[in-house]
Design an enzyme around this catalytic site. Structure first.
Site, PDB file in Angstrom:
ATOM      1  N   LYS A  56      -6.923  29.624   0.325  1.00 32.68           N
ATOM      2  CA  LYS A  56      -6.158  28.585  -0.343  1.00 32.68           C
ATOM      3  C   LYS A  56      -7.103  27.406  -0.571  1.00 32.68           C
ATOM      4  O   LYS A  56      -8.057  27.204   0.188  1.00 32.68           O
ATOM      5  CB  LYS A  56      -4.949  28.156   0.505  1.00 32.68           C
ATOM      6  CG  LYS A  56      -5.269  27.308   1.739  1.00 32.68           C
ATOM      7  CD  LYS A  56      -3.986  26.888   2.401  1.00 32.68           C
ATOM      8  CE  LYS A  56      -4.087  25.776   3.429  1.00 32.68           C
ATOM      9  NZ  LYS A  56      -5.116  25.684   4.376  1.00 32.68           N
ATOM     10  N   PHE A 112     -12.686  24.976   5.830  1.00 31.84           N
ATOM     11  CA  PHE A 112     -12.874  24.267   4.571  1.00 31.84           C
ATOM     12  C   PHE A 112     -14.247  23.617   4.550  1.00 31.84           C
ATOM     13  O   PHE A 112     -14.698  23.065   5.544  1.00 31.84           O
ATOM     14  CB  PHE A 112     -11.790  23.171   4.461  1.00 31.84           C
ATOM     15  CG  PHE A 112     -11.906  22.334   3.219  1.00 31.84           C
ATOM     16  CD1 PHE A 112     -11.252  22.706   2.050  1.00 31.84           C
ATOM     17  CD2 PHE A 112     -12.653  21.168   3.217  1.00 31.84           C
ATOM     18  CE1 PHE A 112     -11.339  21.940   0.918  1.00 31.84           C
ATOM     19  CE2 PHE A 112     -12.758  20.393   2.082  1.00 31.84           C
ATOM     20  CZ  PHE A 112     -12.103  20.778   0.926  1.00 31.84           C
ATOM     21  N   ASP A 135       0.848  -1.184   0.000  1.00 35.59           N
ATOM     22  CA  ASP A 135       0.000   0.000   0.000  1.00 35.59           C
ATOM     23  C   ASP A 135       0.883   1.232   0.000  1.00 35.59           C
ATOM     24  O   ASP A 135       1.902   1.255   0.685  1.00 35.59           O
ATOM     25  CB  ASP A 135      -0.885   0.000   1.248  1.00 35.59           C
ATOM     26  CG  ASP A 135      -2.103  -0.866   1.049  1.00 35.59           C
ATOM     27  OD1 ASP A 135      -2.594  -0.928  -0.088  1.00 35.59           O
ATOM     28  OD2 ASP A 135      -2.535  -1.494   2.019  1.00 35.59           O
ATOM     29  N   ASP A 143      -5.411  -4.313   6.296  1.00 32.72           N
ATOM     30  CA  ASP A 143      -6.029  -4.267   7.615  1.00 32.72           C
ATOM     31  C   ASP A 143      -7.552  -4.226   7.563  1.00 32.72           C
ATOM     32  O   ASP A 143      -8.207  -4.714   8.446  1.00 32.72           O
ATOM     33  CB  ASP A 143      -5.479  -3.092   8.427  1.00 32.72           C
ATOM     34  CG  ASP A 143      -5.556  -1.777   7.661  1.00 32.72           C
ATOM     35  OD1 ASP A 143      -6.157  -1.777   6.556  1.00 32.72           O
ATOM     36  OD2 ASP A 143      -5.020  -0.780   8.147  1.00 32.72           O
ATOM     37  N   GLU A 185      -1.791  18.704   6.379  1.00 33.48           N
ATOM     38  CA  GLU A 185      -1.347  19.502   5.236  1.00 33.48           C
ATOM     39  C   GLU A 185      -1.160  20.954   5.639  1.00 33.48           C
ATOM     40  O   GLU A 185      -0.163  21.587   5.306  1.00 33.48           O
ATOM     41  CB  GLU A 185      -2.364  19.420   4.076  1.00 33.48           C
ATOM     42  CG  GLU A 185      -2.389  18.107   3.348  1.00 33.48           C
ATOM     43  CD  GLU A 185      -3.348  17.106   3.966  1.00 33.48           C
ATOM     44  OE1 GLU A 185      -3.833  17.361   5.086  1.00 33.48           O
ATOM     45  OE2 GLU A 185      -3.600  16.055   3.343  1.00 33.48           O
ATOM     46  N   GLN A 227     -18.304  22.290  -0.196  1.00 33.11           N
ATOM     47  CA  GLN A 227     -18.896  23.129  -1.239  1.00 33.11           C
ATOM     48  C   GLN A 227     -17.891  24.140  -1.779  1.00 33.11           C
ATOM     49  O   GLN A 227     -17.723  24.288  -2.980  1.00 33.11           O
ATOM     50  CB  GLN A 227     -20.128  23.871  -0.705  1.00 33.11           C
ATOM     51  CG  GLN A 227     -21.382  23.012  -0.595  1.00 33.11           C
ATOM     52  CD  GLN A 227     -21.306  22.050   0.578  1.00 33.11           C
ATOM     53  OE1 GLN A 227     -20.835  22.409   1.649  1.00 33.11           O
ATOM     54  NE2 GLN A 227     -21.750  20.810   0.371  1.00 33.11           N
ATOM     55  N   SER A 256     -10.211  27.118   2.042  1.00 38.56           N
ATOM     56  CA  SER A 256     -10.251  27.649   3.399  1.00 38.56           C
ATOM     57  C   SER A 256      -9.367  28.894   3.432  1.00 38.56           C
ATOM     58  O   SER A 256      -8.748  29.234   2.426  1.00 38.56           O
ATOM     59  CB  SER A 256      -9.738  26.592   4.394  1.00 38.56           C
ATOM     60  OG  SER A 256      -8.386  26.283   4.116  1.00 38.56           O
ATOM     61  N   ASP A 284      -5.499  26.086  10.406  1.00 40.47           N
ATOM     62  CA  ASP A 284      -5.821  24.822   9.745  1.00 40.47           C
ATOM     63  C   ASP A 284      -5.099  23.690  10.471  1.00 40.47           C
ATOM     64  O   ASP A 284      -3.880  23.595  10.442  1.00 40.47           O
ATOM     65  CB  ASP A 284      -5.359  24.922   8.286  1.00 40.47           C
ATOM     66  CG  ASP A 284      -5.725  23.695   7.492  1.00 40.47           C
ATOM     67  OD1 ASP A 284      -6.220  22.725   8.111  1.00 40.47           O
ATOM     68  OD2 ASP A 284      -5.503  23.697   6.264  1.00 40.47           O
TER      69      ASP A 284
END
Lengths: 571, 696
Positions: free
Chosen positions: B392, B374, B304, B532, B345, B377, B381, B341
């Site tokens: 951004k 964020f 993975d 898993d 990220e 729609q 954010s 945020d």
């Protein structure tokens, strides 16, 4: 040893090597059912034969059906040959009026010829009618050879196929092997031999007067044709009792050379067929290289020992090589080479008395046979015998690369190992068991002509030759007795069929498996490392078993000779 | 975390192993090992003959007595090897067993929260129990309601608690572990005696050990070789009688036992047990030895992407401003937009701006800023500062917002035509940068300030350090790696190239995974994967080596044939190594054992036949003192070599990730050539000792 001698050996190797690719390619086409050069002539014959026998050439067999067909075919051949020998006195083509062959000798001879052994307890020219020679023996010479090749091809299919249940058709393989391979080669070879001076006639023995005025009867007959198949099919049964030492069976240096080449030709080329079939000729060359290593070691020892001669005689002021029991026409190198070739290849034709070789010189033919005749080997038998050893080698050492063993993409698992061990077991069983029996019972002890270790070697050689399906005789052993005829026949039958059936079982098991694609993690089987490993396993697993027996025979004889000791009769 | 490693021969291990070695002499146990069983039978028969000879006062009792003694030692050493291997497992089983102390379970009666207290071992599959903070989970099960932190140190050795919750991929709980906080309802999935810990104990103790396919095949080979040597030795008396002599039975027995492959026969089961044990030490449980063997054979590894090849989350790696904007400006704006945020990220943008451009994180409160979160729609954010709107988000969303036009979907050129307010050039430029970033495997994030496009933040999956080298290693081992990811093909290809995997499967669904495994297997390849989730279960079951994560669901754990207690998918690579090591050890010792025969022949054959033919002294290449000392030395060497090789059998042959050719050359040199040479030296040395001590 002389430079000339080595040049002869090198020339022999070069000619055999040159034949490997063309013959291998031709055989690959024959057994994959493709058209060949001879198809326009032979295909109608082939189709006619299938129609006559009611065989569907497209129908392939499961390995069990293949094995059953092979066994039934041999049982029938055995009965037919036995009846022919027993009844030859009342059958036609018997100009010299030979009587019926004794039951034990007929049993031994029938077993000998259906197993491609061609051990001869009889003298051909004094025992057999032309009908027995031609219909009985020559016929089996072709079929036992074709069977060996068919079996090897079936095993090769096991490696080259994936996820199928069938390994080919015994009937088709047998027919095509005889028709497209053995017959044409024999026709050409027979003509060559006739040119060299070998008789080919149905007339009776020739009565003649010698230069001294004595009258002599010279046996002749359909010799050339029988010699051709005896060599090409690694049968080895001579028309004459003296086999290839007889001037009418092997008249010239050229005929001698060509006969040696013809012994190795098909066996060596089969490795190429193998390589082509599995998609990489290198794999075939690797197998041939392992054979070559063992062959060259063998010829070096035998040639060296024969050239050095007997230390006992040397000490008496008789220097030079050992010429006892050798044809002066051939000399030491051609005799030594012939002896190594014929025992390496399961042929058994001889052009010198192996009994009269030095201890070490005579030990190499013994070892060649004890390894299972996998050095080129009998046509087909050599390849499948070698592949059995490859399976054991891969299994022993393959784990060392950290994968469960695989060869040419086929996983080697319990079933293959079981069958390979079965095939390997039967040689020591029959060889050592037979010798052990003969060295304790009175009937066995009556056989050898010599006392001490050499007499032991004579018995050991006979059982080795029988169990390994070689057929060459050491000489010196009075083998035409009920005891030897029956025990040796048993050795031949077990030595042949108890190898063939497991080999076919391996073919069936492998054909049913998937082929794992090779990667850099795969055990490499086409390089020098593998060749060395294979040779090592053959010597340790196949050879060391016989070390005690060899120690008591040729080795002690050699050591004693070095000390100037001999073994007196009764000693 | 791995368990504290034990030394190979600690006193605590050797004592019980010695007892075990004697107890294993029971023929009913010995018969499982054909080679050693044969040795035991031979030892027993010669002992009986010895007693008879002693009664009648035959000669040479001292010599035959010593041989018989060493025959028994040979058997005992083999048993000792197995007992030591098992002992190492037993020590671990003991610590596991302690977790299995009797617990009481709160079985729900089905009427609300009412429960009855029952003994843990009285639970049946399907019962639902309540486990509250401080309780021990009574048996294996699945969380059907609630969330709790659980201490699984008992089985994983890891002291940090883990979260177990209903519904997700972390719903499996293991009996014997302890709930630290909250309460959960657990549906029992394993009956008493067959729980995970029970199986684990059985596995490490070797009690439920069955011979693997390769072991069975090897046993056949060894039995076949033994039979060949039966013929070789049984024919000798006849040969000797021909030569006018006789060989004492005890000498024949000595030859036979030294020739048959006792070394590998003695160590075979120890190697197998130790292989499983190595996995356990590595916190991986293999449900069968077959799986460990298969691990060595793996041709294709499915990995993975997330968590295995890349760190879990995307991170900001670069600021790409449009013309006329400096990187500093862009970084500043991006950081402001991300201050509130809390996604990984977002945090990575703050960190990049700080570390790359020296812009310290500012306090939201001081700035008088309002955070715009964020939403699905808006797909963006940002923050509203005094007089400035910074946003951004997805490139098209930002472009659309900047242009005042509708939020355009990607590729809809008609919609894009509305983006006019911002300079068309800027839009084009941002799109060009965004495309470039996407092609390189990154995710572009556009940033705008007051409707002005500033540039793009590059978010990238960070490929784990050193993983590229690991894949190169695997390639040298002949193993193909395939990356599985839900990303689009462009991104997947870029990451695949960066990580150095051989292939990738993009936008993969569980069905795709299963199909890929089947396809590889149809080509004859063996496939390993780890997973898993419940939707991984079919693929785990289909794979030849399926490693389930301990944190995974019950379904995944049942489907796989290994469980990784640390839930570290990278371990798949080590598991393959351990599998290979197991097979290599077996092969190396088999080769060694068979190669040993050469020297043994040269020791015994001349000694044996010297009475018949004195000339055979020339074969005594080792110059052994006397026939008796030669035979005794060979049999002593044969027994001692077993003990000498126990550490190797337990530790395993060192494995390096090189091609098979190099590996073969190296091992052949050590164990093949070494196997031929070592016994020559060893037997000679023992002969010197035997002579010095006047034993023969």
């Amino acid at each position: 040893m002389t430079v000339n001698g080595w040049i002869q050996i090198a020339l022999f190797c070069a000619v055999v090597l040159a034949l490997v690719r063309p013959l291998g390619g031709y055989m690959a086409r024959v057994f994959s059912g493709e058209r060949t050069l001879l198809s326009p002539v032979l295909e109608p014959v082939e189709r006619g034969l299938y129609r006559l026998a009611g065989i569907d050439r497209t129908h392939e067999q499961h390995w069990l059906a293949y094995a059953t067909a092979m066994l039934v075919f041999h049982a029938a051949g055995f009965v037919l040959l036995y009846a022919l020998l027993r009844l030859q006195a009342v059958l036609p083509l018997n100009p010299d009026g030979q009587g019926a062959v004794a039951p034990d000798l007929a049993f031994n001879t029938a077993a000998s010829f259906i197993t491609n052994t061609n051990w001869q307890s009889y003298g051909g020219e004094t025992t057999l009618s032309y009908l027995s020679q031609m219909l009985g023996l020559t016929h089996q010479n072709f079929l036992s050879a074709a069977t060996g090749i068919a079996l090897a091809v079936a095993l090769v299919r096991g490696f080259s196929r994936a996820s199928v249940r069938t390994v080919g058709s015994f009937w088709v393989d047998l027919t095509r092997g005889t028709l497209y391979l053995l017959l044409p080669l024999c026709v050409v070879f027979t003509l060559f031999l006739v040119w060299q001076g070998i008789p080919q006639t149905l007339g009776g023995a020739v009565a003649t007067t010698t230069l001294e005025g004595a009258s002599q009867t010279i046996a002749v007959g359909p010799v050339a044709s029988q010699v051709a198949i005896k060599m090409l099919g690694t049968n080895g049964g001579g028309f004459f009792n003296a086999n290839a030492a007889h001037p009418l069976e092997n008249p010239t240096a050229l005929s001698n050379f060509a006969q040696m080449v013809s012994i190795f030709a098909i066996g060596a080329a089969l490795t190429n067929l193998f390589g082509r079939s599995v998609g990489r000729e290198r794999q075939g060359w690797a197998i041939l290289a392992a054979m070559a290593v063992l062959f060259l070691a063998g010829i070096a020892i035998t040639y060296g020992a024969e050239s050095a001669g007997s230390p006992v005689l040397n000490a008496l002021g008789l220097p030079g090589g050992n010429m006892e029991g050798k044809e002066v026409r051939f000399g030491i190198v051609a005799s030594a080479l012939f002896a190594v070739v014929t025992t390496a290849a399961s042929c058994g034709a001889v052009n010198a008395m192996h009994d009269s070789f030095t201890a070490l010189g005579g030990m190499i033919p013994l070892i060649n046979m004890e390894l299972g005749e996998i050095v080129v080997g009998g046509v087909g038998a050599g390849l499948y015998g070698m592949l059995v050893f490859v399976i054991v080698t891969i299994f022993v050492a393959g784990l060392m690369v950290g994968r469960t063993p695989e060869y040419l993409g086929k996983k080697i698992e319990a079933r293959e190992v079981k069958m390979a061990m079965l095939a390997i077991l039967c040689l020591p069983l029959m060889l050592l068991g037979g010798t052990a029996l003969a060295t304790v019972v009175a009937a066995g002890l009556a056989g050898p002509a010599n006392a001490g270790p050499h007499g032991f070697s004579e018995i050991l050689y006979a059982f080795t030759s029988a169990a390994a399906n070689n057929g060459s005789a050491f000489g010196g052993l009075a083998a035409n007795t009920t005891f030897y005829n029956t025990t040796l026949a048993a050795g031949m039958l077990v030595g042949r069929f108890f190898v063939i059936v497991p080999a076919l079982a391996i073919a069936g098991a492998l054909a049913a498996k998937k082929t794992v694609p090779a990667s850099s993690g795969t055990f490499p089987t086409d390089g020098g490392l593998f060749v060395g490993l294979l040779v090592g396993v053959i010597l340790i697993v196949g050879g060391l078993t016989f070390f005690p027996a060899l120690a008591l025979g040729p080795i002690v004889e050699h050591l004693a000779g070095g000390l100037g000791q001999t073994f007196a009769a009764g000693g | 975390m791995s368990r504290p490693s034990q030394t190979l021969f600690s006193a605590a291990l050797v004592g019980p192993a010695l007892v075990g070695a004697v107890r294993k002499l029971d023929p009913r146990l010995m018969v499982r090992n054909p080679v050693m069983f044969v040795v035991e039978v031979v030892a027993l028969l010669t002992t009986i003959l010895f007693v008879r000879d002693a009664a009648t006062g035959a000669a040479d009792l001292a010599f035959s007595g010593q041989i018989i003694l060493w025959l028994w030692f040979t058997v005992l050493f083999a048993n000792f090897a197995e007992a030591v291997a098992e002992g190492r497992g037993k020590a671990q089983a003991e610590s596991l067993r302690r977790t299995r102390t009797e617990t009481l379970a709160k079985r729900l009666t089905g009427r609300g929260d009412a429960y009855e207290t029952v003994p843990g071992n009285g639970l049946k599959v399907g019962d639902v129990v309540l486990v509250e903070a401080g309780d021990i989970i009574p048996s294996d099960g699945e969380v059907i309601l609630g969330i709790a932190s659980v201490n699984e140190a008992a089985i994983t050795g890891e002291s940090a608690p883990v979260i177990r919750e209903s519904g997700g991929d972390r719903s499996a709980v293991t009996g014997g572990t302890q709930v630290l906080s909250d309460a959960i309802r657990v549906r029992i999935t394993a009956a008493a005696g067959s729980t995970f810990v029970d199986r684990m104990i059985a596995l490490v103790e070797g009690a439920s050990r069955q011979k693997t396919p390769n072991e069975i095949a090897l046993n056949i080979l060894l039995a076949g070789l033994t039979l060949i040597f039966v013929f070789a030795v049984a024919s000798i008396p006849s040969f000797a009688s021909y030569a006018g002599g006789a060989i004492p039975l005890i000498v024949l027995v000595a030859l036979f036992v030294t020739l048959i492959p006792t070394t590998i026969g003695a160590l075979l089961s120890a190697i197998g047990i130790a292989g499983m044990d190595r996995l356990v030490r590595f916190n991986v449980l293999a449900m069968s030895g077959r799986a460990v063997e298969a691990a060595g054979d793996v041709d294709t590894l499915l990995l993975d992407k997330t968590g295995t090849i890349t760190l879990g989350n995307r991170q900001a790696t670069a600021f790409r401003p449009v013309r006329g904007v400096t990187e500093q400006e862009l970084a500043d704006a991006a950081q402001l937009a991300s201050l509130a945020d809390e996604t990984p990220e977002g945090r990575s943008i703050v960190v990049l701006a700080k570390e790359g451009y020296g812009i310290g994180a500012r306090d939201m409160g001081h700035l008088d800023a309002t955070f715009v979160p964020f939403t699905a729609q808006t797909r963006m954010s940002g923050v509203d500062l005094a007089g400035a709107q910074i946003r951004k988000g997805a490139v098209e969303a930002i472009v659309a917002a900047a242009g005042g036009g509708p939020v355009a979907t990607r590729g809809s050129s008609a919609a894009l035509a509305y983006a006019r307010t911002a300079s068309t050039e800027g839009v084009e430029e941002v799109r060009a940068i965004a495309d470039e970033v996407a092609r390189a495997g990154g995710t572009p994030l556009a940033v705008s300030r007051d409707g002005r496009l500033l540039g793009v933040v590059t978010l990238k999956d960070i490929v784990k350090g050193g993983i590229r080298e690991r894949f190169a290693e695997l390639r040298r081992m002949g193993i193909r790696t395939v990356m599985i990811t839900g990303d689009n093909p462009v991104t997947a290809a870029a990451i695949a190239a960066e990580a150095g995997v051989d292939d990738f499967l993009a936008q993969a669904t569980p069905e795709d995974k299963l199909a890929l495994i089947r396809k590889e297997q149809a080509e004859g390849k063996l496939v390993a994967m780890c997973g898993d989730g419940t939707n991984d279960a079919p693929a785990l079951a289909q794979a030849d080596v399926g490693v389930a994560m301990n944190t995974g669901t019950v379904a995944a754990r049942e489907a796989g044939n290994m469980v990784d207690l640390d839930s570290d998918p990278t371990k798949l690579i080590e598991i393959v190594g351990i599998g290979k090591q197991l097979l290599m050890t077996r092969g190396a010792l088999t080769t060694f054992s068979i190669a040993n025969d050469v020297a043994k022949y040269f020791a015994i054959i001349p000694a044996m036949f010297l009475g018949l033919y004195p000339q055979l002294q020339a074969l005594n290449v080792m110059g052994l003192a006397s026939p008796q000392s030669a035979i005794l030395s060979a049999i002593i060497f044969n027994a001692l070599i077993i003990v000498a090789l126990i550490p190797l059998a337990l530790r395993g042959v060192a494995y390096r990730a090189v091609g098979a050719g190099a590996l073969l050359r190296q091992n052949l040199l050590i164990y093949g050539l070494g196997g031929i040479l070592v016994p020559f030296a060893g037997i000679k040395a023992i002969d010197l000792a035997v002579t010095a001590l006047h034993l023969a």
